[in-house]
Design a protein around this motif. Sequence first.
Motif, mmCIF file in Angstrom:
data_model
loop_
_atom_site.group_PDB
_atom_site.id
_atom_site.type_symbol
_atom_site.label_atom_id
_atom_site.label_comp_id
_atom_site.label_asym_id
_atom_site.label_seq_id
_atom_site.Cartn_x
_atom_site.Cartn_y
_atom_site.Cartn_z
ATOM 1 N N ILE A 666 0.855 -1.206 0.000
ATOM 2 C CA ILE A 666 0.000 0.000 0.000
ATOM 3 C C ILE A 666 0.878 1.239 0.000
ATOM 4 N N GLU A 667 1.870 1.225 0.862
ATOM 5 C CA GLU A 667 2.722 2.400 0.990
ATOM 6 C C GLU A 667 3.466 2.679 -0.326
ATOM 7 N N LYS A 668 3.992 1.620 -0.919
ATOM 8 C CA LYS A 668 4.775 1.817 -2.144
ATOM 9 C C LYS A 668 3.901 2.255 -3.311
ATOM 10 N N VAL A 669 2.777 1.577 -3.488
ATOM 11 C CA VAL A 669 1.914 1.892 -4.629
ATOM 12 C C VAL A 669 1.351 3.314 -4.505
ATOM 13 N N THR A 670 1.031 3.702 -3.296
ATOM 14 C CA THR A 670 0.508 5.052 -3.085
ATOM 15 C C THR A 670 1.533 6.091 -3.530
ATOM 16 N N ASP A 671 2.765 5.856 -3.164
ATOM 17 C CA ASP A 671 3.824 6.788 -3.544
ATOM 18 C C ASP A 671 4.122 6.707 -5.049
ATOM 19 N N ASP A 672 4.135 5.493 -5.568
ATOM 20 C CA ASP A 672 4.435 5.311 -6.999
ATOM 21 C C ASP A 672 3.382 5.986 -7.887
ATOM 22 N N GLY A 674 0.874 8.221 -6.770
ATOM 23 C CA GLY A 674 0.526 9.582 -6.376
ATOM 24 C C GLY A 674 1.628 10.591 -6.584
ATOM 25 N N ARG A 675 2.858 10.212 -6.291
ATOM 26 C CA ARG A 675 3.933 11.196 -6.342
ATOM 27 C C ARG A 675 4.880 10.939 -7.515
ATOM 28 N N ARG A 676 5.328 9.691 -7.654
ATOM 29 C CA ARG A 676 6.373 9.445 -8.644
ATOM 30 C C ARG A 676 5.836 9.180 -10.047
ATOM 31 N N HIS A 677 4.559 8.831 -10.135
ATOM 32 C CA HIS A 677 3.981 8.465 -11.428
ATOM 33 C C HIS A 677 4.718 7.310 -12.091
ATOM 34 N N THR A 678 5.270 6.432 -11.282
ATOM 35 C CA THR A 678 5.908 5.247 -11.849
ATOM 36 C C THR A 678 4.930 4.082 -11.700
ATOM 37 N N PHE A 679 4.033 4.038 -12.645
ATOM 38 C CA PHE A 679 2.965 3.027 -12.584
ATOM 39 C C PHE A 679 3.530 1.633 -12.775
#
Length: 817
Positions: A666-672, A674-679
Amino acid sequence: MDEIYKPEVIEPRVQEVWDSTQAFAVSEDPAREKFYCLCMFPYPSGACHMGHVRNYTIGDVISRFQRAQGKNVLQPMGWDAFGLPAENAAIKNKVPPAKWTYKNIDVMRSQLQRLGFAYDWQREIATCRPEYYRWEQWLFTKLYEKGLVYKKNAVVNWDPVDQTVLANEQVDSDGRGWRSGALVERREIPQWFMRITAYAEELLASLSEMDGWPEAVRTMQTNWIGRSEGLELDFPIENGNESLRVFTTRPDTLMGATYMAVAAEHPLAVSAAENDPQLAAFLSECKNVKASEAELETMEKKGMHLGVNALHPISGEPVPILAANFVLMGYGTGAIMAVPGHDQRDWEFANKYQLPIVQVITDADGGTVDLSQGAFVSRGKLVNSGDYDGLDFDQAFDAISQFFEQKGTGQRKVNYRLRDWGVSRQRYWGAPIPMIYCEKCGDVPVPEGDLPVRLPEEVEFQGVTSPLKTMPEFYNCKCPICGGDARRETDTFDTFVESSWYFARFACRDSDEAMLDERASYWMPVDQYIGGIEHAILHLLYARFYQRLLRDEGLLDLDEPFANLLTQGMVLRDGSKMSKSKGNTVDPQTLIDRFGADTVRFFVMSDAPPDQSFEWSDEGVEGASRFLKKLWRLVADHVNNSSLSDDFGSLNTEQKELRRQIHLTIEKVTDDIGRRHTFNTAIASVRELINSVGRFEVRSAGDYAVVREAFSVVVQLMAPITPHICHQLWQELGFGDSIIDAPWPVADPSAMAQSEVELVIQVNGKLRAKIRVSADADKTAVEDIALKEENVVRHIEGKSVRKVIVVPGKLVNVVAN
Ligand code: ANZ
Ligand code: ZN
């Protein structure tokens, strides 16, 4: 629950739900944080290509993610509907451009709908509709009143056989018309310009603050605007009282000016050619070259003496004046002082025409430089410059500028490479420019009450000429001032005009009272704009310019229209760009029909970060399809084969480990997302989690509960990317009707904490045991366990424990004697 994944059944059904509930229609809600997500709208060419699919999937993932964050998300879609392809198709197939365009829009709309994008379709815009373009006509007349638009002669490509103006794209690399094959001529005709240069300074200055934009795009715009500080100064002309004004960015090299060069269109050249046929021939040869500025750099330099000298403003020496093909009329003053010692272009030219080359700038050691192989272009100290010797660049710049400013024969000047924006197109399929020409009153803007000037949609093409030019019922009109016979402008706007403000109009597309209303203030700026890097300069610069026009017209109080910009990379196949001309395209429709929309969306997001190019592979799509089938099957097994209650109880080690992975994901996907746009990396971690779930054996209620949590999280994290399957799985798992209304999962720090740690136990510095304790066990608890370990007990027997040292997470040392 069905064991088999059937996207062809699920997807239309889910879309029907969204549709009937108007799930993505939004309105202004000041109580909620808004998020405006926009992808560059497409030209309705006839069918969506993979580039569209990638672009729009990125936007959709971001939109759905932001919605799950609780924001009021606007994601609109429309059509950049004017443009040349419609006209070419009309000429070829004899269908009116309007008909062709509307048909294409219908096809592409249904393709986008089939992909399940969360658009507010009520806001759809087609820029070829009079309700839309009337406002840009209106703004144009306002800008005309303010002097921000003006008419001047400019060069166009003229096809002498078809007797028509051609767009640059209609002239082939040999300079021949696309249809007639005739050599294209350059003609000067009156055209309309928008004064973007009035905003050059501002457009440049704010770039440095736009940290939501990629650095590369900001650099491109900076270079395009091309600010240079220099001096404009006069060289007197021999025998008379005229002078030649030049622009230089290197006033420090003034004493090295050994000749002057003027553009072929420069008045001095033109008048010298009046009684010099050879020169006249040379000038017209220069004018007929169709070259970009980059090409001019590498082109062979050519020139011819005008037979007139200038006088050096300081030494008084005569300096020859030449016409040269590398001097542009549209930049600076159209004339230069040539300094062959310190400018490479001037050097090459001097070499060719045997003009003197002198050194006036020294290198770092203050010595003589070798000018036999090329110019010395760095800055340095001045030499051979009389009173100015010894000054450095800045000192010389100031001193020499002052000298001319005091005499009144020169002035410091900032120049921009940026040119005013020529908006006239001699084409049919565009918004008519709202101007009327009256013999008595001159150029008259169409009064507000007569707008829009409608483009007739039922037309027939005779050859390539715009039908407007042959339709008296269109161009004959009455003068709004004197009422006499007048003629309407038959040129239309560059289609970049429509795309320069559509983003604001989406906020209030139905407003028929004004171009924009207060709803635009709520939604603007666009929080995330997404589109191709090919638009880095023109579209994005025109939009920034237009936003300022709207601001200064009092329509929307905002400087920058796009807070954040994401430029997506190209879609490649076998390493080269996917394009119709290369014949290496993949038709998204075929893929959707075969695998479903979710698979296509999943695949285009899984391979690479969005700003990088993405390599198409058939195996990749199949892999994506297999993954979704597997996810479906795992959930089906879970739903169908268990009647356990979902009570966590107290968790064992395996259960804790899986929960830990769930929450880390959850933490990683949220950041990926939401912030990094690394889908792509978001997808990779969801895949890992699914693999862990696949390996996890469910034997107890606790197992069941943890797996159920894993599915709920996976389905939510995947929902922005593959919304249909997730909608369905969410229901099958019994979590609710509509996953789009479920809030985004939040990682639980206690679940992410490592559940147990291994500690080494020493007695008097010697390893005696290893224990596992819960990661949050405190010092006393750890001591307790350590002292009860069998092997420890043995080694302290008969001794007394003096001290117990605990290094958290690592070791326990028992000191005993
Ligand atoms: C003398 C000189 C000496 C120059 C030297 C350069 C180096 P930017 O930076 O692009 O503004 N120039 C001016 N007007 C021109 C025109 N219409 N067509 C072609 N060249 C033109 O470049 C400004 C420099 O480009 C000016 O400074 C001028 O050459 C040339 F060591 O003047 B310079
Ligand atoms: Zn009139």
